[in-house]
Design a protein around this motif. Structure first.
Motif, PDB file in Angstrom:
ATOM      1  N   GLU A 171       0.807  -1.218   0.000  1.00 48.86           N
ATOM      2  CA  GLU A 171       0.000   0.000   0.000  1.00 48.86           C
ATOM      3  C   GLU A 171       0.842   1.270   0.000  1.00 48.86           C
ATOM      4  O   GLU A 171       0.327   2.366   0.179  1.00 48.86           O
ATOM      5  N   THR A 178       2.612   4.551  -0.938  1.00 44.96           N
ATOM      6  CA  THR A 178       2.401   5.633  -1.897  1.00 44.96           C
ATOM      7  C   THR A 178       3.346   6.779  -1.572  1.00 44.96           C
ATOM      8  O   THR A 178       3.890   6.850  -0.470  1.00 44.96           O
ATOM      9  N   ARG A 198       1.135   5.477  -6.396  1.00 41.69           N
ATOM     10  CA  ARG A 198       1.428   4.119  -5.921  1.00 41.69           C
ATOM     11  C   ARG A 198       2.880   3.760  -6.224  1.00 41.69           C
ATOM     12  O   ARG A 198       3.441   4.181  -7.226  1.00 41.69           O
ATOM     13  N   ASP A 214       0.609  -4.406  -6.366  1.00 44.92           N
ATOM     14  CA  ASP A 214      -0.249  -4.903  -5.288  1.00 44.92           C
ATOM     15  C   ASP A 214      -1.493  -5.657  -5.761  1.00 44.92           C
ATOM     16  O   ASP A 214      -2.432  -5.841  -4.996  1.00 44.92           O
ATOM     17  N   PHE A 274       4.630  -0.400  -9.588  1.00 40.59           N
ATOM     18  CA  PHE A 274       3.371   0.011 -10.190  1.00 40.59           C
ATOM     19  C   PHE A 274       3.575   0.201 -11.690  1.00 40.59           C
ATOM     20  O   PHE A 274       4.591   0.735 -12.121  1.00 40.59           O
TER      21      PHE A 274
END
Length: 83
Positions: A40, A42, A54, A58, A71
């Motif tokens: 998670e 960021t 991001r 995930d 990402f």
């Protein structure tokens, strides 16, 4: 059940990719802690903290694991850290 919290740790970086790299490295280094959810992670600019970028893909994988690649990565998903 414990509530989830977010730690905000300011740092400097040359640009967004460098910030994502730093945050990803930090998250992976702490992934041995069960309290940390590296997927998670960021980053945001200090003056635009409501605009989050991001770091990790995930996406869910078989067996309850999640993709630990960057990402918007090329190729297939893969788990990168262990729990």
């Amino acid at each position: 059940m414990s509530a989830r919290w977010v730690a905000h740790l300011p740092f400097t970086a040359a640009d967004l990719p460098a910030a994502q790299h730093f945050a990803g490295t930090l998250a992976r280094s702490l992934s041995f802690l069960s309290e940390v959810d590296p997927g998670e992670t960021t980053v945001s600019a200090e003056d635009a903290q409501d605009v989050r970028h991001r770091v990790f893909c995930d996406l869910p994988l078989d067996g309850g694991r999640r993709c630990g690649r960057r990402f918007e990565h090329d190729g297939g998903c893969a788990a990168r850290w262990c729990r």
